[in-house]
Design an enzyme around this catalytic site. Structure first.
Site, PDB file in Angstrom:
ATOM      1  N   ASP A 272      31.488  37.702  45.346  1.00  0.00           N
ATOM      2  CA  ASP A 272      31.831  38.639  44.272  1.00  0.00           C
ATOM      3  C   ASP A 272      30.537  39.126  43.623  1.00  0.00           C
ATOM      4  O   ASP A 272      29.605  38.364  43.382  1.00  0.00           O
ATOM      5  CB  ASP A 272      32.726  37.944  43.241  1.00  0.00           C
ATOM      6  N   ILE A 273      30.491  40.437  43.306  1.00  0.00           N
ATOM      7  CA  ILE A 273      29.289  41.034  42.729  1.00  0.00           C
ATOM      8  C   ILE A 273      29.049  40.549  41.293  1.00  0.00           C
ATOM      9  O   ILE A 273      27.922  40.624  40.799  1.00  0.00           O
ATOM     10  CB  ILE A 273      29.405  42.579  42.792  1.00  0.00           C
TER      11      ILE A 273
ATOM     12  N   ASN B 158      45.114  38.060  41.733  1.00  0.00           N
ATOM     13  CA  ASN B 158      45.549  38.909  40.627  1.00  0.00           C
ATOM     14  C   ASN B 158      46.433  40.013  41.180  1.00  0.00           C
ATOM     15  O   ASN B 158      46.079  40.672  42.162  1.00  0.00           O
ATOM     16  CB  ASN B 158      44.339  39.515  39.912  1.00  0.00           C
TER      17      ASN B 158
ATOM     18  N   GLY C  60      44.856  41.856  35.629  1.00  0.00           N
ATOM     19  CA  GLY C  60      43.432  42.017  35.873  1.00  0.00           C
ATOM     20  C   GLY C  60      43.073  42.525  37.245  1.00  0.00           C
ATOM     21  O   GLY C  60      41.897  42.543  37.616  1.00  0.00           O
ATOM     22  N   GLN C  61      44.074  42.943  38.040  1.00  0.00           N
ATOM     23  CA  GLN C  61      43.725  43.500  39.356  1.00  0.00           C
ATOM     24  C   GLN C  61      43.091  44.872  39.167  1.00  0.00           C
ATOM     25  O   GLN C  61      43.698  45.763  38.560  1.00  0.00           O
ATOM     26  CB  GLN C  61      44.957  43.606  40.265  1.00  0.00           C
TER      27      GLN C  61
ATOM     28  N   HIS D 160      42.979  40.723  47.618  1.00  0.00           N
ATOM     29  CA  HIS D 160      41.825  39.838  47.777  1.00  0.00           C
ATOM     30  C   HIS D 160      42.127  38.513  47.109  1.00  0.00           C
ATOM     31  O   HIS D 160      42.658  38.478  45.997  1.00  0.00           O
ATOM     32  CB  HIS D 160      40.552  40.460  47.190  1.00  0.00           C
TER      33      HIS D 160
ATOM     34  N   HIS E 212      40.493  35.398  45.337  1.00  0.00           N
ATOM     35  CA  HIS E 212      39.266  34.871  44.738  1.00  0.00           C
ATOM     36  C   HIS E 212      39.201  33.374  45.044  1.00  0.00           C
ATOM     37  O   HIS E 212      40.167  32.649  44.776  1.00  0.00           O
ATOM     38  CB  HIS E 212      39.295  35.009  43.213  1.00  0.00           C
TER      39      HIS E 212
HETATM   40  P1  5GP Z   1      40.278  41.901  40.653  1.00  0.00           P
HETATM   41  O1  5GP Z   1      39.857  42.145  39.225  1.00  0.00           O
HETATM   42  O2  5GP Z   1      40.857  43.156  41.287  1.00  0.00           O
HETATM   43  O3  5GP Z   1      41.138  40.698  40.851  1.00  0.00           O
HETATM   44  O4  5GP Z   1      38.949  41.556  41.429  1.00  0.00           O
HETATM   45  C1  5GP Z   1      38.045  42.517  41.885  1.00  0.00           C
HETATM   46  C2  5GP Z   1      36.730  41.797  42.039  1.00  0.00           C
HETATM   47  O5  5GP Z   1      35.890  42.613  42.840  1.00  0.00           O
HETATM   48  C3  5GP Z   1      35.995  41.561  40.714  1.00  0.00           C
HETATM   49  O6  5GP Z   1      35.796  40.163  40.529  1.00  0.00           O
HETATM   50  C4  5GP Z   1      34.693  42.332  40.884  1.00  0.00           C
HETATM   51  O7  5GP Z   1      33.582  41.654  40.320  1.00  0.00           O
HETATM   52  C5  5GP Z   1      34.570  42.472  42.385  1.00  0.00           C
HETATM   53  N1  5GP Z   1      33.865  43.650  42.816  1.00  0.00           N
HETATM   54  C6  5GP Z   1      34.021  44.926  42.321  1.00  0.00           C
HETATM   55  N2  5GP Z   1      33.226  45.775  42.990  1.00  0.00           N
HETATM   56  C7  5GP Z   1      32.544  45.040  43.917  1.00  0.00           C
HETATM   57  C8  5GP Z   1      31.562  45.373  44.912  1.00  0.00           C
HETATM   58  O8  5GP Z   1      31.146  46.524  45.092  1.00  0.00           O
HETATM   59  N3  5GP Z   1      31.083  44.351  45.672  1.00  0.00           N
HETATM   60  C9  5GP Z   1      31.523  43.059  45.512  1.00  0.00           C
HETATM   61  N4  5GP Z   1      30.976  42.129  46.322  1.00  0.00           N
HETATM   62  N5  5GP Z   1      32.444  42.716  44.598  1.00  0.00           N
HETATM   63  C10 5GP Z   1      32.955  43.697  43.802  1.00  0.00           C
END
Ligand code: 5GP
Ligand code: ZN
Length: 114
Positions: free
Chosen positions: A30-31, A87, A93-94, A100, A102
């Site tokens: 994760d970034i 999520n 929080g998605q 994906h 986590h």
């Molecule tokens: P969500 O909030 O949808 O459950 O998770 C999305 C996740 O993707 C977040 O934890 C966010 O930090 C990660 N993320 C968003 N953009 C990027 C990216 O460009 N590269 C990577 N490696 N992770 C990302």
């Protein structure tokens, strides 16, 4: 999908630190990590949510879970315990609508989560 960030990571158009790959999945860091280990495991195919993936291809959802566990083993957090988070929906929080998982570990994790 052409405008999906995670499809672009699968295709290599957006760079990511990939830690593991299988026939159907890609795992990358994760970034914006929320724990010492924070890896995302995604199916190569585009499915928006876990439920839609389960309905379309239950075996691929199982592959995501197996790969997530293997990431935890590789990262050394499987014995101590790790959290698998899917999520689903904006209020949960998605932010990326390509399903994906986590994989979070390497520190104590509070319950219930925020
Ligand atoms: P969500 O909030 O949808 O459950 O998770 C999305 C996740 O993707 C977040 O934890 C966010 O930090 C990660 N993320 C968003 N953009 C990027 C990216 O460009 N590269 C990577 N490696 N992770 C990302
Ligand atoms: Zn996608």
């Amino acid at each position: 999908m052409t405008d999906c960030l995670f499809c672009k990571i699968v295709s290599g158009d957006v760079p990511a630190e990939i830690v593991r790959e299988s026939a159907g999945t890609v795992a990358f860091r994760d970034i914006n990590p929320q724990a010492p280990t924070h890896v995302l495991v995604i199916p190569r195919e585009h499915h928006p949510t876990a439920a839609e993936l389960a309905a379309a291809d239950a075996g691929l959802l199982a592959e995501v879970v197996r790969e997530a566990h293997q990431v935890a083993v590789d990262e050394g957090v499987a014995d101590g315990g790790y959290r698998l988070v899917l999520n689903t929906g904006a209020q949960a929080g998605q932010t990326v609508f390509h399903v994906h998982a986590h994989v979070l570990g390497g520190r104590g994790l509070n319950w219930p989560p925020g």
